[in-house]
Design a protein around this motif. Sequence first.
Motif, PDB file in Angstrom:
ATOM      1  N   THR A  87       0.584 -14.501  10.755  1.00  0.00           N
ATOM      2  CA  THR A  87       1.363 -13.604  11.614  1.00  0.00           C
ATOM      3  C   THR A  87       2.854 -13.696  11.269  1.00  0.00           C
ATOM      4  O   THR A  87       3.553 -12.676  11.187  1.00  0.00           O
ATOM      5  CB  THR A  87       1.127 -13.955  13.095  1.00  0.00           C
ATOM      6  N   VAL A 108       3.323 -11.781   8.094  1.00  0.00           N
ATOM      7  CA  VAL A 108       3.254 -10.327   8.321  1.00  0.00           C
ATOM      8  C   VAL A 108       4.568  -9.837   8.944  1.00  0.00           C
ATOM      9  O   VAL A 108       5.135  -8.822   8.517  1.00  0.00           O
ATOM     10  CB  VAL A 108       2.045  -9.975   9.225  1.00  0.00           C
ATOM     11  N   SER A 140       7.009  -7.286   7.163  1.00  0.00           N
ATOM     12  CA  SER A 140       7.223  -5.967   7.763  1.00  0.00           C
ATOM     13  C   SER A 140       8.696  -5.762   8.140  1.00  0.00           C
ATOM     14  O   SER A 140       9.150  -4.631   8.248  1.00  0.00           O
ATOM     15  CB  SER A 140       6.330  -5.788   8.996  1.00  0.00           C
ATOM     16  N   GLU A 183      -4.330 -12.434   5.702  1.00  0.00           N
ATOM     17  CA  GLU A 183      -3.675 -11.802   6.852  1.00  0.00           C
ATOM     18  C   GLU A 183      -2.660 -10.757   6.385  1.00  0.00           C
ATOM     19  O   GLU A 183      -2.585  -9.646   6.918  1.00  0.00           O
ATOM     20  CB  GLU A 183      -2.964 -12.869   7.716  1.00  0.00           C
ATOM     21  N   ARG A 222      -4.216  -7.543   5.021  1.00  0.00           N
ATOM     22  CA  ARG A 222      -4.788  -6.630   5.996  1.00  0.00           C
ATOM     23  C   ARG A 222      -3.756  -6.021   6.926  1.00  0.00           C
ATOM     24  O   ARG A 222      -3.912  -4.901   7.397  1.00  0.00           O
ATOM     25  CB  ARG A 222      -5.828  -7.386   6.864  1.00  0.00           C
ATOM     26  N   ARG A 223      -2.672  -6.780   7.262  1.00  0.00           N
ATOM     27  CA  ARG A 223      -1.850  -6.416   8.414  1.00  0.00           C
ATOM     28  C   ARG A 223      -0.433  -5.943   8.097  1.00  0.00           C
ATOM     29  O   ARG A 223       0.234  -5.397   8.979  1.00  0.00           O
ATOM     30  CB  ARG A 223      -1.765  -7.619   9.369  1.00  0.00           C
ATOM     31  N   PHE A 250       2.776  -3.920   7.272  1.00  0.00           N
ATOM     32  CA  PHE A 250       3.026  -2.497   7.481  1.00  0.00           C
ATOM     33  C   PHE A 250       3.073  -1.712   6.169  1.00  0.00           C
ATOM     34  O   PHE A 250       2.479  -0.646   6.057  1.00  0.00           O
ATOM     35  CB  PHE A 250       4.341  -2.308   8.247  1.00  0.00           C
ATOM     36  N   ALA A 251       3.793  -2.251   5.185  1.00  0.00           N
ATOM     37  CA  ALA A 251       4.040  -1.478   3.958  1.00  0.00           C
ATOM     38  C   ALA A 251       3.026  -1.793   2.857  1.00  0.00           C
ATOM     39  O   ALA A 251       3.314  -1.628   1.684  1.00  0.00           O
ATOM     40  CB  ALA A 251       5.462  -1.740   3.457  1.00  0.00           C
ATOM     41  N   ARG A 252       1.808  -2.231   3.240  1.00  0.00           N
ATOM     42  CA  ARG A 252       0.841  -2.633   2.212  1.00  0.00           C
ATOM     43  C   ARG A 252       0.430  -1.476   1.309  1.00  0.00           C
ATOM     44  O   ARG A 252      -0.048  -1.689   0.199  1.00  0.00           O
ATOM     45  CB  ARG A 252      -0.391  -3.281   2.852  1.00  0.00           C
ATOM     46  N   ARG A 253       0.609  -0.224   1.763  1.00  0.00           N
ATOM     47  CA  ARG A 253       0.285   0.916   0.890  1.00  0.00           C
ATOM     48  C   ARG A 253       1.421   1.218  -0.081  1.00  0.00           C
ATOM     49  O   ARG A 253       1.247   1.925  -1.054  1.00  0.00           O
ATOM     50  CB  ARG A 253      -0.014   2.165   1.714  1.00  0.00           C
ATOM     51  N   HIS A 274       3.267  -1.326  -1.607  1.00  0.00           N
ATOM     52  CA  HIS A 274       3.155  -2.335  -2.669  1.00  0.00           C
ATOM     53  C   HIS A 274       2.370  -3.524  -2.123  1.00  0.00           C
ATOM     54  O   HIS A 274       2.406  -3.797  -0.929  1.00  0.00           O
ATOM     55  CB  HIS A 274       4.530  -2.788  -3.170  1.00  0.00           C
ATOM     56  N   PRO A 299       5.183   4.130   6.539  1.00  0.00           N
ATOM     57  CA  PRO A 299       5.787   3.832   5.235  1.00  0.00           C
ATOM     58  C   PRO A 299       5.951   5.075   4.359  1.00  0.00           C
ATOM     59  O   PRO A 299       5.277   6.068   4.548  1.00  0.00           O
ATOM     60  CB  PRO A 299       4.794   2.839   4.607  1.00  0.00           C
ATOM     61  N   LEU A 352       3.554   7.695   3.070  1.00  0.00           N
ATOM     62  CA  LEU A 352       2.366   6.877   2.787  1.00  0.00           C
ATOM     63  C   LEU A 352       1.666   6.517   4.090  1.00  0.00           C
ATOM     64  O   LEU A 352       1.259   5.387   4.314  1.00  0.00           O
ATOM     65  CB  LEU A 352       2.772   5.609   2.029  1.00  0.00           C
ATOM     66  N   ASN A 410      10.931  -0.162   2.938  1.00  0.00           N
ATOM     67  CA  ASN A 410       9.961  -0.015   4.022  1.00  0.00           C
ATOM     68  C   ASN A 410      10.038  -1.178   5.023  1.00  0.00           C
ATOM     69  O   ASN A 410       9.030  -1.571   5.603  1.00  0.00           O
ATOM     70  CB  ASN A 410       8.549   0.106   3.442  1.00  0.00           C
ATOM     71  N   GLY A 411      11.238  -1.701   5.220  1.00  0.00           N
ATOM     72  CA  GLY A 411      11.382  -2.847   6.105  1.00  0.00           C
ATOM     73  C   GLY A 411      11.783  -2.485   7.527  1.00  0.00           C
ATOM     74  O   GLY A 411      11.770  -1.318   7.926  1.00  0.00           O
ATOM     75  N   VAL A 412      12.116  -3.533   8.286  1.00  0.00           N
ATOM     76  CA  VAL A 412      12.630  -3.430   9.656  1.00  0.00           C
ATOM     77  C   VAL A 412      11.696  -2.619  10.566  1.00  0.00           C
ATOM     78  O   VAL A 412      12.145  -1.884  11.443  1.00  0.00           O
ATOM     79  CB  VAL A 412      14.069  -2.880   9.688  1.00  0.00           C
ATOM     80  N   GLU A 413      10.377  -2.774  10.329  1.00  0.00           N
ATOM     81  CA  GLU A 413       9.402  -2.042  11.158  1.00  0.00           C
ATOM     82  C   GLU A 413       9.136  -2.850  12.428  1.00  0.00           C
ATOM     83  O   GLU A 413       8.056  -3.395  12.647  1.00  0.00           O
ATOM     84  CB  GLU A 413       8.130  -1.772  10.358  1.00  0.00           C
ATOM     85  N   THR A 448       3.660  -8.450  15.674  1.00  0.00           N
ATOM     86  CA  THR A 448       2.736  -8.974  16.686  1.00  0.00           C
ATOM     87  C   THR A 448       3.520  -9.723  17.770  1.00  0.00           C
ATOM     88  O   THR A 448       4.233 -10.676  17.475  1.00  0.00           O
ATOM     89  CB  THR A 448       1.725  -9.924  16.026  1.00  0.00           C
ATOM     90  N   CYS A 463      -1.541   0.843  12.795  1.00  0.00           N
ATOM     91  CA  CYS A 463      -0.867   0.442  11.555  1.00  0.00           C
ATOM     92  C   CYS A 463      -1.684  -0.557  10.752  1.00  0.00           C
ATOM     93  O   CYS A 463      -1.360  -0.849   9.604  1.00  0.00           O
ATOM     94  CB  CYS A 463       0.507  -0.147  11.869  1.00  0.00           C
ATOM     95  N   GLY A 464      -2.739  -1.140  11.351  1.00  0.00           N
ATOM     96  CA  GLY A 464      -3.525  -2.159  10.662  1.00  0.00           C
ATOM     97  C   GLY A 464      -3.290  -3.562  11.206  1.00  0.00           C
ATOM     98  O   GLY A 464      -4.083  -4.467  10.957  1.00  0.00           O
ATOM     99  N   ASN A 465      -2.208  -3.740  11.931  1.00  0.00           N
ATOM    100  CA  ASN A 465      -1.895  -5.023  12.553  1.00  0.00           C
ATOM    101  C   ASN A 465      -2.494  -5.041  13.967  1.00  0.00           C
ATOM    102  O   ASN A 465      -3.149  -4.075  14.383  1.00  0.00           O
ATOM    103  CB  ASN A 465      -0.363  -5.186  12.585  1.00  0.00           C
TER     104      ASN A 465
END
Lengths: 407, 407
Positions: free
Chosen positions: A308, A311, A315, A343, A346-347, A349-352, A354, B137, B146, B221-224, B229, B239-241
């Motif tokens: 966590t 992640v 993020s 973790e 899967r979780r 935010f910007a996993r799509r 990079h 993203p 994305l 793609n930061g500061v989300e 969590t 978002c997947g989280n």
Amino acid sequence: MVLNHIRAARTISRIELAAESGVTPATITQVVRELMDHGLVVEVGRGASTGGKPRTLLQLNPRARYAVGVLFERNTCVVVLVDLTGRPVARTSFPGTATLPPGQGVALVASRVNALLDTAGVDRGKVLGVGLATYGPQDRRAGVLLTHQPTPEWFGYPVAPRLSEILGLPVLLDNDAAAAAIGEYWLGAVDTPAFGCIYMASGIGGGVVVDGELYRGSSSNGVEIGHITVDLDGGPCGCGNYGCLGNYADPTAVIKQALEASPLGARLGLDPGDTDVMAAFGRIATAAQAGDPAARTLIERSARHLGTAAVTMTSLFDLDTIVLAGPSLAAAGPIYQSVVQEEVRRRTFARRAHPVRVVTSVSGSDAAAVGGAVLVLQGELAVLELASTAGPAESAGEPAERAGHRR
Amino acid sequence: MVLNHIRAARTISRIELAAESGVTPATITQVVRELMDHGLVVEVGRGASTGGKPRTLLQLNPRARYAVGVLFERNTCVVVLVDLTGRPVARTSFPGTATLPPGQGVALVASRVNALLDTAGVDRGKVLGVGLATYGPQDRRAGVLLTHQPTPEWFGYPVAPRLSEILGLPVLLDNDAAAAAIGEYWLGAVDTPAFGCIYMASGIGGGVVVDGELYRGSSSNGVEIGHITVDLDGGPCGCGNYGCLGNYADPTAVIKQALEASPLGARLGLDPGDTDVMAAFGRIATAAQAGDPAARTLIERSARHLGTAAVTMTSLFDLDTIVLAGPSLAAAGPIYQSVVQEEVRRRTFARRAHPVRVVTSVSGSDAAAVGGAVLVLQGELAVLELASTAGPAESAGEPAERAGHRR
């Protein structure tokens, strides 16, 4: 600047150096001659020919200068001596300063630094300074801790100036997790656009490196990943916040869970009165890594919570790599690495945009100490020192004033 | 570079400009002459005498160039036209693109941009481009989203290139919250070493500005901050989280709570089937600000959760200021401001190193749109455009190619 290019490349020709630094070949030749005259750079053979004469390769002379790094921790302290390339050449560790008043704690560290330098047989004139890596919050400029941990007397105590005074060497103060992160970069283990380090000793901290520079923010007191709220209904934390991640994942939390799982606690000889939480946690982590199912359950839970943390860091800072470092992540590194990787995969935010890779530190338990030394090498301190030193003999002069001028 | 110094200073003499930019006075005189010949800079009177002749002051010619900013949102869109100083000179808003296929959504935005330019009577040759601020993203380079929000067809749709093609203007894509943050800086509202923006429209996002530059990380793609969590046992998020902050604090969460508090939901005419969450949320926020106790309880709860977001952002990025921006923070700005300020004051890790101030955006609901336009002014795009344009007439040429080359 030229030194830093040579360091990053490990070996490099004068022509490549000119191309990478944007300085004319004539100036490079001149600067390299001066650096060789001072013994800082040496020639180490020839590169592959690209048609013409093979080029002579340069590298830093590892033994030209040294730096000391200290991990200054409640439960354990580590002192390392690194050469000019950042490679550790000597090391010692000893129980930490949790129960000592500040004056005695600093004197203890100083005596261990002196002993290490004596044992290593390194000329003190070649030692650029000491990087003191410890927890926050800090006033980095003043070299002072802004925390009541471990005891109220430490708040505002001039830990870096006092150590500098005793040792007769410049001392810089920095965050342990930040030091671990920049150490990883300097040693060439990670060199990506934006990576972060999660560091666990007694507590949990973090450091972020963007384009080869530590993220500093307003006062170098950022990336405190152990003190973010992960439970809106959680209890108060000593830091002033509540529901902090550290209280679910750190050594103290895992020991508490192990004591509640009574056969495990008894089997590992855990004692609720034990103050050395890192040693007790180390026993649980070692048992988990060796296959003890009850220990493994607890370490995996801690690892999911660090997941966590990873992640959240990723993020927020948009990182491409997470390095796991520090003494409490060394014993069960493979478990933490695989759980945190999953973790994040899967979780985040910007996993799509990079992938995010999770790796363990090349410096393991010593990451913060090595990083502290690297900060000395990297800092303005080193640059000034290298530039202004006619011979190595003067480099230990006027330590107090120098400490006052460091960045 | 000279233009940016003039912008930041608002009015400045040639001598001051030379001192601040490090360029020789002779070169400054020459560059300023060229900028005045192009109509970009004008003289605006004289400063106070410092002994000798009073100095002529320069400022940007606000009407020399313009930029368009678009907040592109599921529930509402805002289009602004700003002058060369970043000041809005025209504005329109319309229902968002939540239910439209991408092609129709982009065509709708284009028609509104064209209508605004026509109404404002601005020469299109003076319009540098369009900054499209939306959620992530994103692949900022490609100008592509994305995310499957609001519908799967949007994932990978070339939103910026398509808009550029229709309008015949360069279009850059960026994050709405990041745009809001840099807009605040450009307009002179915040100019501190490290500040962050928490932005709430349909969802919650963030932006961080360090030393006048947006924090970008690996891929912008930061500061989300809406997708960290805050509840380890929380439910899954789109978002997947899981346990994401947004699901406790954002307009959808507050509307759900208001519907459960049935007299309030009925009194405000809330309807569970309503898709325009921002409008429904706006009614609750307005009621809270007007003193309705039930509405106030809900908004204060949302504000405390945003306080957690602010504490996490500050403890990770070590910020000295938090700006609250966006349409959903505009209606009850004073409540959010005071609650978030109190949470940050009590809970931020580095509060002993420096205070953290919480303020509301000077651009309110339009912050992201204004910021989008500012990114056009600030970006390389603008620099290239200004430097290479002999006359304004060519500035709208080859938009597709230009869009492909933007940073």
